[in-house]
Design a protein around this motif. Structure first.
Motif, PDB file in Angstrom:
ATOM      1  N   ASN A   1       0.836  -1.186   0.000  1.00 32.92           N
ATOM      2  CA  ASN A   1       0.000   0.000   0.000  1.00 32.92           C
ATOM      3  C   ASN A   1       0.875   1.241   0.000  1.00 32.92           C
ATOM      4  OD1 ASN A   1      -1.679   2.124   0.726  1.00 32.92           O
ATOM      5  ND2 ASN A   1      -3.094   0.722   1.713  1.00 32.92           N
ATOM      6  N   GLY A   2       0.956   1.914  -1.156  1.00 26.27           N
ATOM      7  CA  GLY A   2       1.839   3.070  -1.275  1.00 26.27           C
ATOM      8  C   GLY A   2       1.435   4.223  -0.389  1.00 26.27           C
ATOM      9  N   LEU A   3       0.158   4.276  -0.032  1.00 25.28           N
ATOM     10  CA  LEU A   3      -0.305   5.381   0.798  1.00 25.28           C
ATOM     11  C   LEU A   3       0.283   5.313   2.200  1.00 25.28           C
ATOM     12  CD1 LEU A   3      -2.190   7.766   0.426  1.00 25.28           C
ATOM     13  CD2 LEU A   3      -4.026   6.416   1.357  1.00 25.28           C
TER      14      LEU A   3
ATOM     15  N   TRP B   1      -9.820  -7.058  -4.546  1.00 21.04           N
ATOM     16  CA  TRP B   1      -9.442  -6.880  -3.136  1.00 21.04           C
ATOM     17  C   TRP B   1      -9.049  -5.440  -2.872  1.00 21.04           C
ATOM     18  CZ3 TRP B   1      -4.718  -5.189  -1.476  1.00 21.04           C
ATOM     19  CH2 TRP B   1      -3.665  -5.243  -2.379  1.00 21.04           C
ATOM     20  N   MET B   2      -8.493  -4.754  -3.886  1.00 25.02           N
ATOM     21  CA  MET B   2      -8.166  -3.347  -3.689  1.00 25.02           C
ATOM     22  C   MET B   2      -9.431  -2.522  -3.512  1.00 25.02           C
ATOM     23  SD  MET B   2      -5.145  -2.531  -6.326  1.00 25.02           S
ATOM     24  CE  MET B   2      -3.653  -3.495  -6.343  1.00 25.02           C
TER      25      MET B   2
ATOM     26  N   VAL C   1     -10.600  -3.099   0.024  1.00 26.82           N
ATOM     27  CA  VAL C   1      -9.801  -2.386   1.026  1.00 26.82           C
ATOM     28  C   VAL C   1     -10.128  -0.898   0.995  1.00 26.82           C
ATOM     29  CG1 VAL C   1      -7.451  -1.679   1.616  1.00 26.82           C
ATOM     30  CG2 VAL C   1      -7.919  -4.053   1.038  1.00 26.82           C
TER      31      VAL C   1
ATOM     32  N   PHE D   1     -11.821   1.316   3.904  1.00 29.82           N
ATOM     33  CA  PHE D   1     -11.100   2.468   4.457  1.00 29.82           C
ATOM     34  C   PHE D   1     -11.975   3.714   4.452  1.00 29.82           C
ATOM     35  CE2 PHE D   1      -8.668   6.310   3.731  1.00 29.82           C
ATOM     36  CZ  PHE D   1      -7.776   6.283   4.781  1.00 29.82           C
TER      37      PHE D   1
ATOM     38  N   ILE E   1     -15.125   3.629   6.741  1.00 27.51           N
ATOM     39  CA  ILE E   1     -14.822   3.755   8.168  1.00 27.51           C
ATOM     40  C   ILE E   1     -14.267   5.142   8.488  1.00 27.51           C
ATOM     41  CG2 ILE E   1     -13.348   2.923  10.032  1.00 27.51           C
ATOM     42  CD1 ILE E   1     -13.509   0.158   8.752  1.00 27.51           C
ATOM     43  N   PHE E   2     -13.232   5.562   7.734  1.00 24.85           N
ATOM     44  CA  PHE E   2     -12.497   6.746   8.164  1.00 24.85           C
ATOM     45  C   PHE E   2     -13.087   8.048   7.644  1.00 24.85           C
ATOM     46  CE2 PHE E   2      -9.327   3.548   9.017  1.00 24.85           C
ATOM     47  CZ  PHE E   2      -8.934   3.947  10.271  1.00 24.85           C
TER      48      PHE E   2
ATOM     49  N   VAL F   1     -16.518   7.418  11.290  1.00 25.07           N
ATOM     50  CA  VAL F   1     -15.913   8.101  12.429  1.00 25.07           C
ATOM     51  C   VAL F   1     -16.452   9.517  12.586  1.00 25.07           C
ATOM     52  CG1 VAL F   1     -13.779   6.766  12.431  1.00 25.07           C
ATOM     53  CG2 VAL F   1     -13.904   8.865  11.124  1.00 25.07           C
TER      54      VAL F   1
ATOM     55  N   PHE G   1      -7.863   7.057  -2.409  1.00 25.99           N
ATOM     56  CA  PHE G   1      -7.084   6.043  -1.691  1.00 25.99           C
ATOM     57  C   PHE G   1      -6.457   5.077  -2.684  1.00 25.99           C
ATOM     58  CE2 PHE G   1      -6.626   1.916   0.306  1.00 25.99           C
ATOM     59  CZ  PHE G   1      -6.047   2.218   1.514  1.00 25.99           C
TER      60      PHE G   1
ATOM     61  N   PHE H   1      -3.563   6.781  -4.660  1.00 30.35           N
ATOM     62  CA  PHE H   1      -2.295   7.030  -3.981  1.00 30.35           C
ATOM     63  C   PHE H   1      -1.683   5.752  -3.415  1.00 30.35           C
ATOM     64  CE2 PHE H   1      -4.119  11.299  -3.837  1.00 30.35           C
ATOM     65  CZ  PHE H   1      -3.064  11.970  -4.423  1.00 30.35           C
ATOM     66  N   ALA H   2      -2.529   4.780  -3.065  1.00 26.95           N
ATOM     67  CA  ALA H   2      -1.990   3.565  -2.460  1.00 26.95           C
ATOM     68  C   ALA H   2      -1.467   2.605  -3.518  1.00 26.95           C
ATOM     69  CB  ALA H   2      -3.063   2.882  -1.618  1.00 26.95           C
ATOM     70  N   TYR H   3      -2.153   2.512  -4.632  1.00 25.11           N
ATOM     71  CA  TYR H   3      -1.770   1.545  -5.658  1.00 25.11           C
ATOM     72  C   TYR H   3      -1.645   2.241  -7.011  1.00 25.11           C
ATOM     73  CZ  TYR H   3      -3.629  -1.303  -1.918  1.00 25.11           C
ATOM     74  OH  TYR H   3      -3.867  -1.839  -0.695  1.00 25.11           O
TER      75      TYR H   3
ATOM     76  N   GLN I   1      -1.671   0.262 -10.270  1.00 25.00           N
ATOM     77  CA  GLN I   1      -2.894  -0.414 -10.686  1.00 25.00           C
ATOM     78  C   GLN I   1      -3.997   0.572 -11.046  1.00 25.00           C
ATOM     79  OE1 GLN I   1      -0.938  -1.626  -8.279  1.00 25.00           O
ATOM     80  NE2 GLN I   1      -0.418  -3.414  -9.499  1.00 25.00           N
TER      81      GLN I   1
END
Lengths: 208, 402
Positions: free
Chosen positions: A178-180, B150-151, B154, B158, B161-162, B166, B184, B187-189, B192
């Motif tokens: 996870n790049g983040l 799955w990405m 996830v 995320f 929830i966030f 919250v 998300f 920046f995370a993947y 892909q």
């Protein structure tokens, strides 16, 4: 003179009930900056423990001779001296880690936890409790750093202390780091999660 | 319908206080009010009830998204057929292929997102909020078709929830949940979620469709992606190397995220939303105005350093997610500005910032997502300023008249 605090409380309170990061919310910047990997987080934690403990002792010894008007300057000089020593030691014995931490060791001087402890504790207490308070707060800070660093390195790079944790078969099956997690915002979110967990465990920390 | 009502009446006692399934009361409640109008009335005070409750609002938005969804199915299949070099394009097979491609993605977002909402509602002993109905369909629409499941799971977890739970659940979120999911993922993947190989579905599904081989000179880059990497003023090409006409871009037969390629279908959605009064025309209008103005400014001062500045303002609106963001994202009533003047300012800045990021930051060929998220953060400030200006004006008026 601050009220008398038991040695035990001075040492153990900062671990959880009065943790400098997640309860007092101090020193957040360095938590964001150094926790992308676990190793620099640990080195940073140890450095802060050392600086904080000795700065507390020195200021506590000097506390009756420091004129109130210039106490911040005196504190800064003491902290700066200690930071330079730590920086040099790291450069001598842990060069890689010191390169990774780069400017952040120097920036321990500006870490709010230090000024906070010196002002709030060392200026009003004897050297031995001050030492315990310094070590306790340093450990409290380190605990958070290590937890954040653990999750960020595990999820962001798939390693811990540089060792591969997820087997290659995970990556072959399509798992991607996870790049983040490497980016600073996730450190804030991990800290927020720690605060969340801690406050739901310790009800007396909850605010209205 | 009658049988359904009878069934609900039969199982209802289980969920009432003392029943054995009382813990799941809010799940039952959610389903019952989803299917039937609740027959309870307020017992105290004066209340004004509108038949347009949030469930109806959500359903209308979902209906407005349907043209985009169906077109996305067709386009997914079409790009696959095109990439494989097919000569004929059988409509129903292409639609079925697209349907099979998107179905698991919609299922995953709904299962994950609604699952979290249900759990949180049970935990807090609240009613289930229906906010995820729209979010769950928006997320697959704004993601590339090749995003691994799955990405998606996830990222959905995320952001639900966030970003939502919250802060207190539906209606309290600061940021648009679907867009945070996209951000998300982005920046995370990054590998892909951007680049050339994620916007075209390359494998056959259940025997339908073809294998698309990138070695055959096929490029799956989106028009904006091509412009950001290629030289100045070049015509964007479709996946087999033919130039993309403005008409293609308007219809949406271009590679891109699943549901946001077709400006035509987005317009149909916009008409539904405006006609029913659900989206704010002020926001849509000002986003388009801001985009056109910034597109015109960028085009006037075009430089080879920023290849996207050679796009005409009209092309800026047609390519990428700009139109989708203007109609479905910026108008989210929870995260947008709420004052009348504030909506103009908010929308205008969304449009300007979207083109600004798109043109002057080659790393992010798609700026609309980031622009809306940025303005989500600023919306309360805009509202505050508008309200404060209003107060000051009235204060002055009383002073001069007194």
């Amino acid at each position: 003179m601050a009220e008398k605090i038991k040695n035990r409380d001075a040492f153990f309170n900062p671990f959880s009930k009065n943790n400098p990061v997640v309860v007092q919310v101090l020193g957040i910047c360095s938590v964001l900056a150094v926790t992308a990997k676990l190793e620099p987080a640990i080195v940073m934690g140890i450095s802060v423990i050392a600086v904080l403990a000795f700065a507390n002792v020195i200021i506590s010894l000097l506390r009756n001779t420091i004129p109130t008007n210039i106490r911040i300057i005196v504190q800064l000089v003491v902290v700066a001296g200690l930071v330079v020593i730590v920086d040099q030691l790291l450069k001598a014995f842990a060069y890689d880690a010191s390169k990774q931490l780069s400017v952040f060791i120097g920036l321990i001087i500006t870490n709010c936890i230090l000024m906070g402890r010196l002002e709030a504790f060392a200026m009003g207490n004897k050297p031995w409790p001050s030492f315990l308070d310094g070590v306790g707060n340093g450990i409290g800070y380190t605990i958070i750093l290590v937890i954040v660093g653990f999750f960020r390195e595990l999820l962001g790079s798939g390693t811990l202390l540089g060792y591969q944790v997820f087997p290659q078969s995970f990556y072959d099956a399509g798992y991607v780091n996870n790049g983040l997690m490497i980016l600073p915002p996730m450190a804030l979110i991990v800290v927020a999660c720690i605060i969340w967990v801690q406050r739901s465990v310790n009800k007396d920390l909850q605010e209205d | 319908m009658k049988a359904l009502r009878n069934y609900l009446n039969r199982v209802k006692p289980n969920f009432e206080p003392g029943g054995k399934l009382h813990a799941f009361r809010s799940v039952f409640d959610g389903f019952e009010t989803f299917l039937f109008t609740p027959n309870t009335t307020s017992t105290s005070g004066v209340n004004i009830h509108d038949s347009l409750d949030s469930k109806r609002v959500m359903i209308i938005v979902v209906m407005a998204l349907m043209p985009c969804l169906f077109f996305g199915m067709y386009n997914t299949g079409y790009q696959n057929w095109l990439g494989a070099g097919a000569q004929s394009f059988p409509f129903w097979e292409i639609m079925l292929y697209g349907f099979l491609a998107i179905l698991p993605r919609i299922a995953v977002t709904y299962i994950v997102g609604l699952g979290i909402e249900f759990i949180v509602a049970q935990w807090r002993r609240e009613e289930i909020q229906e906010g995820f109905l729209v979010t769950g369909i928006l997320i697959p629409l704004i993601c590339p078709i090749e995003t691994p499941l799955w990405m998606l799971a996830v990222a959905t977890a995320f952001s639900v929830i966030f970003v939502k739970e919250v802060f207190g659940g539906t209606g309290y979120n600061v940021f648009n949940v679907a867009l945070v999911t996209r951000a998300f993922l982005f920046f995370a993947y990054p590998a892909q979620m951007s680049g050339d190989n994620v916007f075209v579905s390359t494998r056959p599904i259940l025997g339908l469709g073809y294998n698309v081989n990138y070695a055959d000179g096929i490029s799956g880059a989106t028009p904006l992606g091509q412009i950001a990497t290629s030289g100045a003023g070049e015509q964007p090409l479709n996946i087999i190397g033919d130039p993309i006409s403005t008409w293609d871009a308007f219809l949406g037969l271009i590679p891109g995220s699943f549901g946001e390629t077709s400006t035509l279908c987005i317009l149909i959605g916009a008409i539904i939303l405006l006609w029913t009064g659900i989206a704010s025309w002020r926001i849509i209008l000002s986003v388009v105005a801001g985009g056109l103005l910034m597109g015109w400014v960028a085009n006037t001062f075009q430089t080879p350093t920023y290849p996207a500045s050679f796009l005409s303002p009209l092309d800026q609106l047609l390519y990428g997610g700009f139109a989708f963001a203007a109609v479905f994202m910026a108008t989210d009533p929870v995260t947008a500005a709420r004052t009348g003047v504030g909506k103009y300012i908010y929308g205008f800045l969304v449009g300007v910032v979207a083109i600004l990021i798109r043109v002057y930051n080659n790393g992010y060929p798609e700026g609309a997502m980031l622009a809306v998220l940025l303005m989500n953060a600023l919306a309360p400030l805009i509202d505050y300023c508008v309200v404060q200006a209003n107060i000051n004006r009235r204060m002055r008026r009383t002073k001069t008249s007194a």
